[in-house]
Design a protein around this motif. Structure first.
Motif, mmCIF file in Angstrom:
data_model
loop_
_atom_site.group_PDB
_atom_site.id
_atom_site.type_symbol
_atom_site.label_atom_id
_atom_site.label_comp_id
_atom_site.label_asym_id
_atom_site.label_seq_id
_atom_site.Cartn_x
_atom_site.Cartn_y
_atom_site.Cartn_z
ATOM 1 N N THR A 11 1.323 -1.384 -0.028
ATOM 2 C CA THR A 11 -0.165 0.027 -0.660
ATOM 3 C C THR A 11 0.618 0.415 -0.243
ATOM 4 O O THR A 11 1.787 0.837 0.167
ATOM 5 C CB THR A 11 -0.588 -0.067 0.957
ATOM 6 O OG1 THR A 11 -0.142 -0.035 2.616
ATOM 7 C CG2 THR A 11 -1.822 -1.032 1.177
ATOM 8 N N VAL A 12 0.256 2.643 -0.311
ATOM 9 C CA VAL A 12 0.832 3.591 -0.720
ATOM 10 C C VAL A 12 0.515 4.923 1.279
ATOM 11 O O VAL A 12 -0.745 4.529 0.855
ATOM 12 C CB VAL A 12 0.998 4.481 -1.613
ATOM 13 C CG1 VAL A 12 1.521 5.772 -1.331
ATOM 14 C CG2 VAL A 12 1.483 3.806 -2.982
ATOM 15 N N SER A 13 1.665 4.683 1.828
ATOM 16 C CA SER A 13 0.822 5.339 3.055
ATOM 17 C C SER A 13 1.991 6.909 3.059
ATOM 18 O O SER A 13 3.593 5.831 3.169
ATOM 19 C CB SER A 13 0.923 5.101 4.130
ATOM 20 O OG SER A 13 0.543 5.533 5.337
ATOM 21 N N THR A 14 1.724 7.809 3.613
ATOM 22 C CA THR A 14 2.853 8.528 4.139
ATOM 23 C C THR A 14 2.117 9.883 5.209
ATOM 24 O O THR A 14 1.152 9.699 5.703
ATOM 25 C CB THR A 14 2.481 10.279 2.351
ATOM 26 O OG1 THR A 14 1.529 10.721 2.589
ATOM 27 C CG2 THR A 14 3.524 9.514 1.336
ATOM 28 N N PRO A 15 3.001 10.283 5.882
ATOM 29 C CA PRO A 15 3.118 11.361 7.070
ATOM 30 C C PRO A 15 2.189 12.343 6.949
ATOM 31 O O PRO A 15 0.889 11.768 7.261
ATOM 32 C CB PRO A 15 4.151 12.292 7.474
ATOM 33 C CG PRO A 15 5.141 11.146 7.173
ATOM 34 C CD PRO A 15 4.952 10.700 5.546
ATOM 35 N N ASP A 16 2.168 12.668 4.947
ATOM 36 C CA ASP A 16 1.241 13.645 5.128
ATOM 37 C C ASP A 16 -1.001 12.876 5.018
ATOM 38 O O ASP A 16 -2.073 13.760 5.355
ATOM 39 C CB ASP A 16 1.274 14.201 3.878
ATOM 40 C CG ASP A 16 1.995 15.239 4.014
ATOM 41 O OD1 ASP A 16 2.369 15.794 5.467
ATOM 42 O OD2 ASP A 16 2.583 15.813 3.294
ATOM 43 N N SER A 17 -0.425 11.881 4.179
ATOM 44 C CA SER A 17 -1.753 11.956 4.108
ATOM 45 C C SER A 17 -2.489 10.663 5.436
ATOM 46 O O SER A 17 -3.533 10.833 5.834
ATOM 47 C CB SER A 17 -1.999 9.575 3.712
ATOM 48 O OG SER A 17 -0.753 9.242 3.782
ATOM 49 N N VAL A 18 -1.232 10.065 6.357
ATOM 50 C CA VAL A 18 -1.718 9.823 8.056
ATOM 51 C C VAL A 18 -2.446 10.853 9.064
ATOM 52 O O VAL A 18 -3.770 10.747 8.846
ATOM 53 C CB VAL A 18 -0.176 9.216 8.226
ATOM 54 C CG1 VAL A 18 -1.063 8.862 10.145
ATOM 55 C CG2 VAL A 18 -0.044 7.895 7.994
ATOM 56 N N ALA A 19 -2.089 11.782 9.152
ATOM 57 C CA ALA A 19 -2.703 13.129 9.479
ATOM 58 C C ALA A 19 -4.037 13.920 8.582
ATOM 59 O O ALA A 19 -5.083 14.186 9.439
ATOM 60 C CB ALA A 19 -1.597 14.974 8.993
ATOM 61 N N HIS A 20 -4.088 13.678 7.051
ATOM 62 C CA HIS A 20 -4.995 14.077 6.546
ATOM 63 C C HIS A 20 -6.269 12.762 6.800
ATOM 64 O O HIS A 20 -7.370 13.675 7.100
ATOM 65 C CB HIS A 20 -4.888 13.814 4.806
ATOM 66 C CG HIS A 20 -6.403 14.532 3.870
ATOM 67 N ND1 HIS A 20 -7.471 13.905 3.521
ATOM 68 C CD2 HIS A 20 -6.144 15.751 3.260
ATOM 69 C CE1 HIS A 20 -7.956 14.646 3.061
ATOM 70 N NE2 HIS A 20 -7.463 15.462 2.982
ATOM 71 N N ASP A 44 -9.138 16.397 -2.111
ATOM 72 C CA ASP A 44 -7.817 17.609 -1.533
ATOM 73 C C ASP A 44 -7.040 16.201 -0.998
ATOM 74 O O ASP A 44 -5.981 16.340 -0.100
ATOM 75 C CB ASP A 44 -8.789 18.353 -0.821
ATOM 76 C CG ASP A 44 -8.929 19.573 -1.870
ATOM 77 O OD1 ASP A 44 -8.493 19.446 -2.587
ATOM 78 O OD2 ASP A 44 -9.828 20.053 -1.052
ATOM 79 N N HIS A 45 -7.184 14.771 -0.870
ATOM 80 C CA HIS A 45 -6.264 13.972 -0.554
ATOM 81 C C HIS A 45 -5.122 13.914 -0.910
ATOM 82 O O HIS A 45 -4.591 14.514 -2.005
ATOM 83 C CB HIS A 45 -6.868 12.706 -0.416
ATOM 84 C CG HIS A 45 -5.923 11.167 0.567
ATOM 85 N ND1 HIS A 45 -4.648 11.085 0.465
ATOM 86 C CD2 HIS A 45 -7.212 11.194 1.626
ATOM 87 C CE1 HIS A 45 -4.683 10.133 1.320
ATOM 88 N NE2 HIS A 45 -5.591 10.108 1.950
ATOM 89 N N PRO A 46 -3.940 14.163 -0.057
ATOM 90 C CA PRO A 46 -2.239 14.665 -0.598
ATOM 91 C C PRO A 46 -2.207 13.561 -1.102
ATOM 92 O O PRO A 46 -1.080 13.423 -1.941
ATOM 93 C CB PRO A 46 -1.712 14.760 0.709
ATOM 94 C CG PRO A 46 -2.614 14.050 1.930
ATOM 95 C CD PRO A 46 -3.931 14.012 1.386
ATOM 96 N N LEU A 47 -2.377 12.033 -1.420
ATOM 97 C CA LEU A 47 -1.895 11.125 -2.020
ATOM 98 C C LEU A 47 -2.816 11.370 -3.766
ATOM 99 O O LEU A 47 -1.602 10.842 -4.289
ATOM 100 C CB LEU A 47 -2.517 9.558 -1.669
ATOM 101 C CG LEU A 47 -1.429 9.295 -0.221
ATOM 102 C CD1 LEU A 47 -2.094 8.503 -0.155
ATOM 103 C CD2 LEU A 47 0.073 9.388 -0.571
ATOM 104 N N LEU A 48 -3.952 11.757 -3.799
ATOM 105 C CA LEU A 48 -4.084 11.524 -5.279
ATOM 106 C C LEU A 48 -3.579 12.216 -6.219
ATOM 107 O O LEU A 48 -3.588 13.339 -6.421
ATOM 108 C CB LEU A 48 -6.133 12.581 -4.671
ATOM 109 C CG LEU A 48 -6.491 12.067 -6.285
ATOM 110 C CD1 LEU A 48 -6.750 10.790 -6.867
ATOM 111 C CD2 LEU A 48 -7.809 13.364 -6.116
ATOM 112 N N ASP A 49 -3.201 12.206 -7.334
ATOM 113 C CA ASP A 49 -2.035 12.545 -8.454
ATOM 114 C C ASP A 49 -3.547 13.494 -9.377
ATOM 115 O O ASP A 49 -3.484 11.763 -9.779
ATOM 116 C CB ASP A 49 -1.334 11.870 -8.414
ATOM 117 C CG ASP A 49 -0.533 12.393 -9.710
ATOM 118 O OD1 ASP A 49 -0.874 13.358 -10.140
ATOM 119 O OD2 ASP A 49 0.549 12.475 -9.459
ATOM 120 N N ARG A 50 -3.697 14.233 -9.446
ATOM 121 C CA ARG A 50 -4.928 14.324 -10.433
ATOM 122 C C ARG A 50 -4.551 14.590 -11.657
ATOM 123 O O ARG A 50 -4.922 14.452 -13.103
ATOM 124 C CB ARG A 50 -5.743 15.960 -10.071
ATOM 125 C CG ARG A 50 -6.066 15.851 -8.461
ATOM 126 C CD ARG A 50 -6.542 17.180 -9.113
ATOM 127 N NE ARG A 50 -7.054 17.509 -7.485
ATOM 128 C CZ ARG A 50 -7.440 19.085 -6.673
ATOM 129 N NH1 ARG A 50 -6.957 20.522 -7.333
ATOM 130 N NH2 ARG A 50 -7.629 19.158 -5.414
#
Length: 309
Positions: free
Chosen positions: A30-39, A207-213
C-alpha cells in the motif's frame, strides 16, 4: 515492557512518520505518507467519529489502528477497525490493546456490527477469531513492477471518446464526484456506501494528499466523465490505483481498461517504479484486467465481522 494506546498526534511529524512506517511494514503493498496519515484525522467527517490510534512499546510506536463509523452507509450501526502491528513487535499485547480501545470507542458511538481487515495468514486469522471476529469476504493486494516490466501498448480511444485527467476538472470537480459516487455504490463489499455529501468528498477525496490529479485518467463521452482510474502516489516511486470504474450505461466497452492503461503509461513516464492496487476477490472482471496489465497477487486480506450485543 510497557504498552500504552493513545490517539495519534496529527500535528507532530514524528508521530505521523511512525504511523506510516508501521503501516508500510505491515502492508508493504500500500501507499502511505505522513501527510496522508494526518489528513485522515484532520479531514474526517464528524459523523465518522474517526480515530487514529497508536500503540507504544516503551515509547516506540509499534502498532496502529484506524477506527470509524460508516456514516455514508445506508445501514446504520456499522463500524470498522483496522489494526496493524510492526511484524517485529508482535505478541507483546499491542494488537489486543488497540482492538479493545477501538471497540469501546465504536460501541460508544452506536456501532453494533464491526468489520476488520485481517491478513490471510494463520497467526492473523487466529488473533481475529480469539477476539470474536468471524471471516467474511476476501480481497487481494496486487503489485506491478513498472521499472522492468513492459506494459501492453497504449490503447486508442474509440470514436466519440476522449482521454482527460482529473486536473482538467480542477475548477469544477463535481462531474468527477458524480462518477465516483455511481461507481462506489456498485463496488463489491460488506458495507454499502452512498456519496451524497459533495463538500465532504472534496475534503476527504479530491484534496487528499495522495491523489495525483495529473495521473488520474478520466474517460469522457457524450460530454461527461464516464470512466476513470484514480491514481495515488507518494511523490517518489510508489503509485497506486485507488479506484477504477465505469458508469453503468457505459460498461462492457473496455473504458476502464482504457483509463487504467493511460494512467499506468503516464505514471511510468513520470518515474514511478512500482504500481499497486487492490481487488475484491469476487471482482473477476477487474482481476482479469489487472492480470492483463501484468499485476501479480502478493497477499490477501479477509474481512472479519463481529456482532456486538
Amino acid at each position: 515492557m510497557t504498552v500504552i494506546v493513545r490517539d495519534l498526534r496529527p500535528g507532530e511529524r514524528a508521530d505521523t512518520e511512525a504511523f506510516a512506517r508501521v503501516r508500510h511494514l505491515a502492508l508493504p503493498w500500500t501507499v502511505s505518507t505522513p501527510d496522508s496519515v494526518a489528513h485522515a484525522v484532520t479531514h474526517a467527517h464528524p459523523a465518522a467519529h474517526h480515530r487514529s490510534l497508536v500503540a507504544e512499546l516503551d515509547g516506540e510506536v509499534v502498532g496502529t489502528a484506524q477506527v470509524g463509523i460508516a456514516h455514508d452507509s445506508p445501514q446504520p450501526g456499522q463500524g470498522s477497525l483496522n489494526v496493524y502491528v510492526d511484524p517485529r513487535r508482535t505478541r507483546r499485547g499491542a494488537g489486543s490493546l488497540l482492538v479493545r480501545a477501538a471497540e469501546e470507542h465504536l460501541a460508544a458511538h452506536g456501532a453494533t456490527r464491526l468489520f476488520a481487515w485481517v491478513l490471510d495468514e494463520p497467526a492473523h486469522r487466529a488473533f481475529a477469531e480469539r477476539h470474536g471476529y468471524r471471516p467474511s469476504r476476501s480481497a487481494h493486494f496486487l503489485r506491478l513492477g513498472l521499472a522492468h516490466r513492459a506494459l501492453p501498448p497504449p490503447r486508442t480511444p474509440p470514436p466519440g471518446v476522449e482521454l482527460r485527467t482529473a486536473a482538467d476538472y480542477a475548477d469544477d470537480p463535481r462531474p468527477v464526484f458524480a462518477l465516483d459516487a455511481e461507481v462506489t455504490a456498485d463496488e463489491p463489499g460488506d458495507v454499502a456506501a452512498e456519496f451524497t455529501d459533495y463538500e465532504a468528498w472534496l475534503a476527504e477525496t479530491w484534496d487528499h494528499p495522495l491523489l495525483d490529479r495529473d495521473l488520474t485518467s478520466v474517460v469522457v463521452a457524450e460530454g461527461r466523465p464516464v470512466a476513470f482510474s484514480a491514481a495515488c502516489t507518494d511523490g517518489a516511486t510508489r503509485y497506486a490505483t485507488a479506484m477504477t470504474g465505469t458508469a453503468r450505461a457505459f460498461r462492457g466497452r473496455g473504458l476502464a481498461k482504457l483509463a487504467k492503461s493511460d494512467s499506468l503509461h503516464r505514471a511510468r513516464a513520470a518515474g514511478y517504479t512500482e504500481a499497486f492496487t487492490g481487488n475484491d476477490a469476487g471482482n473477476s472482471a477487474m482481476l482479469a484486467i489487472n492480470r492483463w496489465f501484468g499485476y501479480e497477487i502478493r497477499a490477501t486480506e479477509v474481512r472479519h465481522v463481529r456482532q456486538l450485543g
